[in-house]
Design a protein around this motif. Structure first.
Motif, PDB file in Angstrom:
ATOM      1  N   MET A   1      36.198 -32.790 -34.329  1.00 43.85           N
ATOM      2  CA  MET A   1      37.440 -32.030 -34.431  1.00 43.85           C
ATOM      3  C   MET A   1      37.185 -30.635 -34.999  1.00 43.85           C
ATOM      4  O   MET A   1      37.810 -29.658 -34.566  1.00 43.85           O
ATOM      5  CB  MET A   1      38.451 -32.784 -35.318  1.00 43.85           C
ATOM      6  CG  MET A   1      39.020 -34.053 -34.678  1.00 43.85           C
ATOM      7  SD  MET A   1      40.113 -34.958 -35.813  1.00 43.85           S
ATOM      8  CE  MET A   1      41.414 -33.756 -36.003  1.00 43.85           C
ATOM      9  N   ALA A   2      36.277 -30.541 -35.954  1.00 44.96           N
ATOM     10  CA  ALA A   2      35.958 -29.248 -36.557  1.00 44.96           C
ATOM     11  C   ALA A   2      35.320 -28.319 -35.532  1.00 44.96           C
ATOM     12  O   ALA A   2      35.624 -27.127 -35.474  1.00 44.96           O
ATOM     13  CB  ALA A   2      35.020 -29.445 -37.751  1.00 44.96           C
ATOM     14  N   ARG A   3      34.399 -28.894 -34.706  1.00 47.64           N
ATOM     15  CA  ARG A   3      33.742 -28.095 -33.674  1.00 47.64           C
ATOM     16  C   ARG A   3      34.762 -27.610 -32.645  1.00 47.64           C
ATOM     17  O   ARG A   3      34.728 -26.455 -32.205  1.00 47.64           O
ATOM     18  CB  ARG A   3      32.643 -28.904 -32.995  1.00 47.64           C
ATOM     19  CG  ARG A   3      31.357 -29.010 -33.811  1.00 47.64           C
ATOM     20  CD  ARG A   3      30.197 -29.454 -32.938  1.00 47.64           C
ATOM     21  NE  ARG A   3      30.428 -30.768 -32.334  1.00 47.64           N
ATOM     22  CZ  ARG A   3      30.058 -31.922 -32.885  1.00 47.64           C
ATOM     23  NH1 ARG A   3      29.457 -31.918 -34.064  1.00 47.64           N
ATOM     24  NH2 ARG A   3      30.288 -33.064 -32.260  1.00 47.64           N
ATOM     25  N   GLU A   4      35.673 -28.489 -32.247  1.00 46.88           N
ATOM     26  CA  GLU A   4      36.695 -28.113 -31.268  1.00 46.88           C
ATOM     27  C   GLU A   4      37.623 -27.038 -31.820  1.00 46.88           C
ATOM     28  O   GLU A   4      38.012 -26.111 -31.117  1.00 46.88           O
ATOM     29  CB  GLU A   4      37.514 -29.349 -30.860  1.00 46.88           C
ATOM     30  CG  GLU A   4      36.729 -30.337 -30.010  1.00 46.88           C
ATOM     31  CD  GLU A   4      37.544 -31.585 -29.706  1.00 46.88           C
ATOM     32  OE1 GLU A   4      38.703 -31.655 -30.167  1.00 46.88           O
ATOM     33  OE2 GLU A   4      37.015 -32.473 -29.015  1.00 46.88           O
ATOM     34  N   ALA A   5      37.976 -27.166 -33.096  1.00 45.33           N
ATOM     35  CA  ALA A   5      38.853 -26.173 -33.722  1.00 45.33           C
ATOM     36  C   ALA A   5      38.178 -24.813 -33.769  1.00 45.33           C
ATOM     37  O   ALA A   5      38.805 -23.773 -33.548  1.00 45.33           O
ATOM     38  CB  ALA A   5      39.232 -26.624 -35.137  1.00 45.33           C
ATOM     39  N   LYS A   6      36.859 -24.816 -34.069  1.00 41.00           N
ATOM     40  CA  LYS A   6      36.112 -23.561 -34.124  1.00 41.00           C
ATOM     41  C   LYS A   6      36.042 -22.910 -32.745  1.00 41.00           C
ATOM     42  O   LYS A   6      36.196 -21.697 -32.598  1.00 41.00           O
ATOM     43  CB  LYS A   6      34.699 -23.796 -34.653  1.00 41.00           C
ATOM     44  CG  LYS A   6      33.885 -22.524 -34.865  1.00 41.00           C
ATOM     45  CD  LYS A   6      32.522 -22.836 -35.451  1.00 41.00           C
ATOM     46  CE  LYS A   6      31.755 -21.556 -35.764  1.00 41.00           C
ATOM     47  NZ  LYS A   6      31.585 -20.686 -34.616  1.00 41.00           N
ATOM     48  N   GLU A   7      35.822 -23.723 -31.719  1.00 39.62           N
ATOM     49  CA  GLU A   7      35.752 -23.193 -30.356  1.00 39.62           C
ATOM     50  C   GLU A   7      37.086 -22.586 -29.933  1.00 39.62           C
ATOM     51  O   GLU A   7      37.151 -21.530 -29.323  1.00 39.62           O
ATOM     52  CB  GLU A   7      35.345 -24.300 -29.383  1.00 39.62           C
ATOM     53  CG  GLU A   7      33.886 -24.712 -29.515  1.00 39.62           C
ATOM     54  CD  GLU A   7      33.546 -25.889 -28.617  1.00 39.62           C
ATOM     55  OE1 GLU A   7      34.460 -26.347 -27.897  1.00 39.62           O
ATOM     56  OE2 GLU A   7      32.390 -26.349 -28.641  1.00 39.62           O
ATOM     57  N   GLU A   8      38.166 -23.268 -30.296  1.00 32.71           N
ATOM     58  CA  GLU A   8      39.490 -22.750 -29.960  1.00 32.71           C
ATOM     59  C   GLU A   8      39.758 -21.440 -30.688  1.00 32.71           C
ATOM     60  O   GLU A   8      40.361 -20.518 -30.151  1.00 32.71           O
ATOM     61  CB  GLU A   8      40.562 -23.786 -30.319  1.00 32.71           C
ATOM     62  CG  GLU A   8      40.547 -25.013 -29.413  1.00 32.71           C
ATOM     63  CD  GLU A   8      41.599 -26.017 -29.834  1.00 32.71           C
ATOM     64  OE1 GLU A   8      42.368 -25.707 -30.774  1.00 32.71           O
ATOM     65  OE2 GLU A   8      41.647 -27.094 -29.234  1.00 32.71           O
ATOM     66  N   LYS A   9      39.315 -21.354 -31.929  1.00 32.50           N
ATOM     67  CA  LYS A   9      39.520 -20.146 -32.731  1.00 32.50           C
ATOM     68  C   LYS A   9      38.744 -18.974 -32.163  1.00 32.50           C
ATOM     69  O   LYS A   9      39.193 -17.831 -32.202  1.00 32.50           O
ATOM     70  CB  LYS A   9      39.096 -20.420 -34.176  1.00 32.50           C
ATOM     71  CG  LYS A   9      39.443 -19.280 -35.136  1.00 32.50           C
ATOM     72  CD  LYS A   9      39.072 -19.640 -36.561  1.00 32.50           C
ATOM     73  CE  LYS A   9      39.419 -18.507 -37.510  1.00 32.50           C
ATOM     74  NZ  LYS A   9      39.045 -18.829 -38.913  1.00 32.50           N
ATOM     75  N   ASP A  10      37.548 -19.229 -31.640  1.00 31.74           N
ATOM     76  CA  ASP A  10      36.696 -18.163 -31.125  1.00 31.74           C
ATOM     77  C   ASP A  10      37.150 -17.665 -29.757  1.00 31.74           C
ATOM     78  O   ASP A  10      36.748 -16.592 -29.315  1.00 31.74           O
ATOM     79  CB  ASP A  10      35.237 -18.644 -31.029  1.00 31.74           C
ATOM     80  CG  ASP A  10      34.617 -18.804 -32.420  1.00 31.74           C
ATOM     81  OD1 ASP A  10      35.188 -18.237 -33.367  1.00 31.74           O
ATOM     82  OD2 ASP A  10      33.596 -19.500 -32.527  1.00 31.74           O
ATOM     83  N   GLU A  11      37.965 -18.454 -29.062  1.00 33.22           N
ATOM     84  CA  GLU A  11      38.417 -18.042 -27.744  1.00 33.22           C
ATOM     85  C   GLU A  11      39.388 -16.873 -27.852  1.00 33.22           C
ATOM     86  O   GLU A  11      40.240 -16.832 -28.724  1.00 33.22           O
ATOM     87  CB  GLU A  11      39.093 -19.215 -27.034  1.00 33.22           C
ATOM     88  CG  GLU A  11      38.121 -20.279 -26.558  1.00 33.22           C
ATOM     89  CD  GLU A  11      38.835 -21.400 -25.839  1.00 33.22           C
ATOM     90  OE1 GLU A  11      40.076 -21.344 -25.756  1.00 33.22           O
ATOM     91  OE2 GLU A  11      38.153 -22.330 -25.378  1.00 33.22           O
ATOM     92  N   VAL A  12      39.224 -15.903 -26.959  1.00 36.02           N
ATOM     93  CA  VAL A  12      40.081 -14.718 -26.969  1.00 36.02           C
ATOM     94  C   VAL A  12      40.765 -14.601 -25.616  1.00 36.02           C
ATOM     95  O   VAL A  12      40.127 -14.720 -24.570  1.00 36.02           O
ATOM     96  CB  VAL A  12      39.243 -13.444 -27.242  1.00 36.02           C
ATOM     97  CG1 VAL A  12      40.143 -12.213 -27.189  1.00 36.02           C
ATOM     98  CG2 VAL A  12      38.558 -13.546 -28.598  1.00 36.02           C
TER      99      VAL A  12
END
Length: 247
Positions: free
Chosen positions: A1-12
């Motif tokens: 979940m942490a990895r997915e949240a980070k990926e979503e945050k990095d998406e622009v």
């Protein structure tokens, strides 16, 4: 979940035009592209520099030129008014202390033959810039964003010139590598920001973009649209033809 949240945050989220440029190296709609008006450099940059020259904030102009095609990439026509305005400011005793500093950055030095020494190239760049009408240069930097050559020294020098509240304007001809250079400067500062769109298409940047986080305190950096230049090879050839003649 942490990895997915980070990926979503990095998406622009980007517009369809930038998505097409980033992923496919071409504009999405050529008809619409042709309707976009040319960037008015005189009105939006030159006049603003003249107005701000009387303020307490320092102005730094970073002119980016591709050294593989130096004469073709040096924005003579658009920069002529800027140089003229700078000379006018220089002759005014009241504001001469706030004379904008001009830093010339020759990019893509990694593409030049290895036998070309940095000292020889530095002399040649200064000679060609003077012949094109450039006023006194504060400094010349030979850099390669791809090979990470000279970028750190350039960033340090710009910070010193701009001070805590100065304005840094990055200008250059279309496809000179401004956005690529700024992205590299941001990387040096460890910034996790959305990248400026880099593409082998003239006119990728349409308006003035303020870049935060690279300079300290309240100093500001601006990326500007590529300046039109009639001698640019990229203006005469389509993308397939460019690939046939590029180094």
């Amino acid at each position: 979940m942490a990895r997915e949240a980070k990926e979503e945050k990095d998406e622009v989220t980007v517009c369809a035009r930038c998505h097409s440029l980033r992923n496919y190296g071409q504009v999405k709609n050529q008809v619409a592209e042709n309707l976009i008006p040319d960037f008015d450099f005189d009105r939006l940059i030159s006049t603003r520099l003249i107005r701000s020259s009387g303020s307490a904030n320092a102005s730094v102009i970073v002119m980016v030129v591709d050294c593989v095609d130096f004469d073709g990439m040096f924005p003579k026509r658009a920069a002529k008014s800027l140089f003229k305005a700078m000379e006018g400011i220089k002759n005014d005793a009241k504001i001469s202390k706030k004379f904008p500093k001009l830093v010339l950055v020759a990019t893509k030095v990694d593409l030049l033959p290895s036998q070309v020494s940095p000292t020889r190239l530095d002399r040649w760049v200064q000679h060609r810039a003077k012949a094109a009408g450039a006023p006194k240069l504060s400094k010349v930097f030979l850099v390669s964003a791809h090979k990470d050559l000279g970028v750190r020294n350039l960033l340090t020098f710009i910070k010193e010139l701009a001070g805590p509240r100065g304005n840094v304007w990055v200008i250059g001809a279309q496809n000179a590598g401004k956005s690529t250079l700024i992205n590299m400067l941001a990387k040096k500062e460890g910034l996790k920001v959305s990248k400026l769109t880099e593409a082998p298409i003239p006119g990728t940047t349409l308006g003035i973009l303020r870049i935060g986080g690279i300079l300290p305190a309240k100093a500001k950096m601006y990326d500007t649209p590529g300046l039109l230049h009639p001698h640019l090879m990229a203006m005469r050839l389509n993308r397939d033809e460019q690939k046939m003649v590029e180094i």
